[in-house]
Design a protein around this motif. Structure first.
Motif, PDB file in Angstrom:
ATOM      1  N   UNK A 250       0.888  -1.150   0.078  1.00  0.00           N
ATOM      2  CA  UNK A 250       0.006   0.042   0.281  1.00  0.00           C
ATOM      3  C   UNK A 250       0.904   0.580   0.019  1.00  0.00           C
ATOM      4  N   UNK A 251       1.016   1.738  -1.397  1.00  0.00           N
ATOM      5  CA  UNK A 251       2.105   3.236  -1.702  1.00  0.00           C
ATOM      6  C   UNK A 251       1.821   4.222   0.034  1.00  0.00           C
ATOM      7  N   UNK A 252      -0.063   4.718  -0.112  1.00  0.00           N
ATOM      8  CA  UNK A 252      -0.670   5.799   0.977  1.00  0.00           C
ATOM      9  C   UNK A 252       0.296   5.536   1.941  1.00  0.00           C
ATOM     10  N   UNK A 253       0.021   3.867   3.175  1.00  0.00           N
ATOM     11  CA  UNK A 253       0.587   3.655   4.146  1.00  0.00           C
ATOM     12  C   UNK A 253       2.524   3.230   4.010  1.00  0.00           C
ATOM     13  N   UNK A 254       3.018   3.012   3.240  1.00  0.00           N
ATOM     14  CA  UNK A 254       4.495   3.665   3.035  1.00  0.00           C
ATOM     15  C   UNK A 254       4.671   4.449   3.441  1.00  0.00           C
TER      16      UNK A 254
ATOM     17  N   UNK B 213       7.060  12.475  -6.382  1.00  0.00           N
ATOM     18  CA  UNK B 213       5.842  12.043  -6.780  1.00  0.00           C
ATOM     19  C   UNK B 213       4.730  12.256  -7.430  1.00  0.00           C
ATOM     20  N   UNK B 214       4.886  10.698  -8.798  1.00  0.00           N
ATOM     21  CA  UNK B 214       4.735  11.390  -9.903  1.00  0.00           C
ATOM     22  C   UNK B 214       3.078  10.163 -10.615  1.00  0.00           C
ATOM     23  N   UNK B 215       1.893  10.850  -9.835  1.00  0.00           N
ATOM     24  CA  UNK B 215       0.729  10.028 -10.500  1.00  0.00           C
ATOM     25  C   UNK B 215       1.216   9.200 -11.448  1.00  0.00           C
ATOM     26  N   UNK B 216       0.725   8.138 -11.405  1.00  0.00           N
ATOM     27  CA  UNK B 216       0.385   7.281 -12.167  1.00  0.00           C
ATOM     28  C   UNK B 216      -0.688   5.667 -12.823  1.00  0.00           C
ATOM     29  N   UNK B 217      -1.513   6.664 -13.146  1.00  0.00           N
ATOM     30  CA  UNK B 217      -2.675   5.946 -13.113  1.00  0.00           C
ATOM     31  C   UNK B 217      -2.794   5.280 -11.908  1.00  0.00           C
ATOM     32  N   UNK B 218      -2.916   4.444 -11.733  1.00  0.00           N
ATOM     33  CA  UNK B 218      -3.618   4.198  -9.986  1.00  0.00           C
ATOM     34  C   UNK B 218      -3.133   3.735  -8.819  1.00  0.00           C
ATOM     35  N   UNK B 219      -0.978   4.303  -9.679  1.00  0.00           N
ATOM     36  CA  UNK B 219      -0.210   4.136  -8.984  1.00  0.00           C
ATOM     37  C   UNK B 219       0.252   5.626  -8.406  1.00  0.00           C
TER      38      UNK B 219
END
Length: 135
Positions: A12-16, A31-37
């Motif tokens: 989980x990227x947000x938790x990490x 911190x670059x958006x890449x679709x769902x990640x």
């Protein structure tokens, strides 16, 4: 040649991001958006131009079995150097992180291992206190 980025596979990227910044003290570098990640990296404030940790989603089919096998065997996927492993053990334990290995003298170093809550074991290492180093 030098290392610039290395992956820490997370569930989980947000938790990490919370664990690695709020609890461990790293700073967001990218911190670059890449679709769902996201392409999400953090760095040590002590070396902001140093190696970036990529908090990478663990969705590749090979990742979770590999990381689960390491964890089952108690093998950390990441090693962090700290000034005092025992002090960090106390601080991080008080913040809610679970340690699988308390501070343990190992020759010239002291190590401790905790669960980062994102699917990994992380080892802390510091120099053994003067006079305490074991052969």
């Amino acid at each position: 040649m030098k290392v610039t980025i290395t992956s820490v596979f997370v569930d989980d990227q947000a938790k990490a991001l919370d664990v690695y910044t709020r609890l461990l003290g790293f700073q967001v570098r990218q911190d670059v958006p890449l679709g769902e990640h996201r392409w999400l990296t953090v760095v040590s404030p002590e070396d902001p131009d140093g190696v970036e940790l990529l908090l990478e989603p663990d969705e590749h089919p090979a990742v979770r079995p590999f990381v689960d096998a390491l964890t089952a065997d108690g093998i950390p996927g990441l090693v962090l150097t700290v000034d005092d492993a025992a002090a960090e053990h106390e601080r991080l334990g008080a913040l809610g992180l679970t340690f699988t290995q308390p501070p343990t003298p190992m020759g010239p170093v002291v190590t401790a291992v905790f669960d980062d809550t994102c699917g990994n074991l992380v080892q802390l290492v510091s120099a053994a206190p003067a006079g305490d180093a074991q052969p």
